[in-house]
Write a protein that holds these residues in place. Structure first.
Motif, short mmCIF file in Angstrom:
data_model
loop_
_atom_site.label_atom_id
_atom_site.label_comp_id
_atom_site.label_asym_id
_atom_site.label_seq_id
_atom_site.Cartn_x
_atom_site.Cartn_y
_atom_site.Cartn_z
N ALA A 1 0.83 -1.21 0.00
CA ALA A 1 0.00 0.00 0.00
C ALA A 1 0.86 1.26 0.00
O ALA A 1 0.53 2.24 -0.66
N ARG A 2 1.96 1.22 0.74
CA ARG A 2 2.79 2.42 0.84
C ARG A 2 3.70 2.57 -0.37
O ARG A 2 3.87 3.68 -0.88
N GLY A 3 4.30 1.47 -0.83
CA GLY A 3 5.29 1.56 -1.90
C GLY A 3 4.75 1.37 -3.29
O GLY A 3 5.42 1.71 -4.27
N LYS A 4 3.55 0.80 -3.42
CA LYS A 4 2.94 0.55 -4.74
C LYS A 4 3.84 -0.29 -5.64
O LYS A 4 3.81 -0.15 -6.86
N ALA A 5 4.65 -1.16 -5.04
CA ALA A 5 5.59 -1.96 -5.83
C ALA A 5 4.91 -3.21 -6.38
O ALA A 5 3.90 -3.69 -5.84
N GLU A 6 5.48 -3.72 -7.45
CA GLU A 6 5.05 -4.98 -8.03
C GLU A 6 6.27 -5.88 -8.12
O GLU A 6 7.42 -5.42 -8.11
N LEU A 7 6.03 -7.18 -8.24
CA LEU A 7 7.14 -8.11 -8.43
C LEU A 7 7.92 -7.71 -9.67
O LEU A 7 7.34 -7.40 -10.71
N GLY A 8 9.24 -7.72 -9.54
CA GLY A 8 10.10 -7.36 -10.67
C GLY A 8 10.49 -5.91 -10.71
O GLY A 8 11.26 -5.50 -11.59
N ASP A 9 10.00 -5.10 -9.76
CA ASP A 9 10.38 -3.69 -9.72
C ASP A 9 11.76 -3.47 -9.13
O ASP A 9 12.29 -2.36 -9.16
N LYS A 10 12.35 -4.53 -8.56
CA LYS A 10 13.67 -4.45 -7.90
C LYS A 10 13.56 -3.66 -6.60
O LYS A 10 14.21 -2.63 -6.41
N THR A 11 12.71 -4.16 -5.70
CA THR A 11 12.52 -3.55 -4.38
C THR A 11 12.49 -4.65 -3.32
O THR A 11 12.54 -5.84 -3.64
N MET A 12 12.27 -4.23 -2.06
CA MET A 12 12.15 -5.19 -0.97
C MET A 12 10.95 -6.13 -1.18
O MET A 12 10.95 -7.25 -0.66
N PHE A 13 9.97 -5.68 -1.93
CA PHE A 13 8.79 -6.51 -2.20
C PHE A 13 9.18 -7.80 -2.92
O PHE A 13 8.54 -8.84 -2.74
N ASP A 14 10.24 -7.77 -3.73
CA ASP A 14 10.67 -8.95 -4.48
C ASP A 14 11.19 -10.06 -3.57
O ASP A 14 11.22 -11.23 -3.97
N ALA A 15 11.62 -9.71 -2.37
CA ALA A 15 12.04 -10.73 -1.40
C ALA A 15 10.91 -11.07 -0.44
O ALA A 15 10.73 -12.23 -0.05
N MET A 16 10.14 -10.05 -0.05
CA MET A 16 9.12 -10.27 0.98
C MET A 16 7.91 -11.05 0.46
O MET A 16 7.38 -11.93 1.16
N SER A 17 7.48 -10.74 -0.75
CA SER A 17 6.29 -11.42 -1.28
C SER A 17 6.49 -12.93 -1.40
O SER A 17 5.66 -13.70 -0.92
N PRO A 18 7.57 -13.39 -2.03
CA PRO A 18 7.76 -14.85 -2.08
C PRO A 18 7.98 -15.48 -0.71
O PRO A 18 7.61 -16.65 -0.50
N ALA A 19 8.56 -14.74 0.22
CA ALA A 19 8.76 -15.28 1.57
C ALA A 19 7.42 -15.54 2.25
O ALA A 19 7.20 -16.60 2.86
N VAL A 20 6.52 -14.57 2.17
CA VAL A 20 5.21 -14.73 2.80
C VAL A 20 4.40 -15.82 2.09
O VAL A 20 3.71 -16.62 2.74
N ASP A 21 4.52 -15.87 0.77
CA ASP A 21 3.83 -16.93 0.02
C ASP A 21 4.36 -18.31 0.45
O ASP A 21 3.57 -19.26 0.60
N ALA A 22 5.66 -18.43 0.61
CA ALA A 22 6.26 -19.71 0.98
C ALA A 22 5.81 -20.14 2.37
O ALA A 22 5.51 -21.32 2.62
#
Length: 212
Positions: A122-143
């Motif tokens: 919500a704060r960063g508006k990032a998507e997978l592949g944007d090269k941000t912390m979301f690229d590590a956090m999203s797969p971690a939470v999914d796993a």
């Protein structure tokens, strides 16, 4: 993990281990950030987590929501750049979702981490592949969700999350940044690990070690 729960003492251990990893890797994170950012991610995160541990040491919490409100607010007010608001929001959402409890079962831990991820989104508006912390956090939470759905205990699930965060971090290296200061570099941002994704991998490493 006896009883399949994470106690508030283990959550404090998670924060303490993350603090130690930020201190140990301060120069490394700054080196990564110097290539594609402001060269301050390591110093900002180390300073912020030191402030967090001082705060929670001075006023210990007995409930998870109180603990992570302290953590989130301390990071928001003590860390500059994007890191403070993003990590602060993650911990604030984690705590508010966990609620006034002294321990979390696997489902509550997963829901709290998912809420934290939602705050980052919500704060960063990032998507997978944007090269941000979301690229590590999203797969971690999914796993972690997948491990728990398959019947794994919390120690196994958090270890899986940590491994997924590392894979997500490594996957940022060839990417061209689409968010933040790194995006100003265009193609020159490729060939470098994202510092935010790297600190996020340390966050999940710390969690796995705290509950092992």
């Amino acid at each position: 993990m006896a009883g399949g729960t994470v106690t508030i003492d283990q959550l404090v251990r998670w924060l303490s281990r993350f603090d130690a990893l930020m201190a140990e890797n301060r120069s490394y994170l700054t080196e990564l950030d110097s290539a594609i950012g402001d060269a301050d991610h390591g110093s900002n995160m180390a300073r912020g987590m030191t402030a967090v541990m001082e705060k929670i040491g001075a006023t210990p919490s007995t409930a998870v929501d109180e603990l992570f409100k302290q953590v989130g607010m301390t990071l928001v007010t003590s860390v500059g750049g994007a890191s403070g608001p993003l990590y602060g929001t993650f911990f604030l959402r984690f705590g508010s979702t966990a609620g006034p409890v002294a321990e979390l079962d696997a489902g509550a831990l997963a829901a709290s981490l998912r809420a934290g991820l939602g705050g980052i989104l919500a704060r960063g508006k990032a998507e997978l592949g944007d090269k941000t912390m979301f690229d590590a956090m999203s797969p971690a939470v999914d796993a972690l969700d997948a491990e728990i759905a398959a019947g794994a205990d919390i120690a196994t699930a958090t270890a899986g999350a940590a491994a997924a965060a590392v894979a997500g971090r490594d996957a940022t290296e060839p990417l061209v940044a689409r968010k933040g200061r790194a995006s100003y570099l265009g193609d020159r941002s490729a060939g470098h690990l994202d510092p935010g994704a790297t600190s996020t991998a340390f966050l999940f490493q710390a969690l796995a070690e705290a509950v092992a």
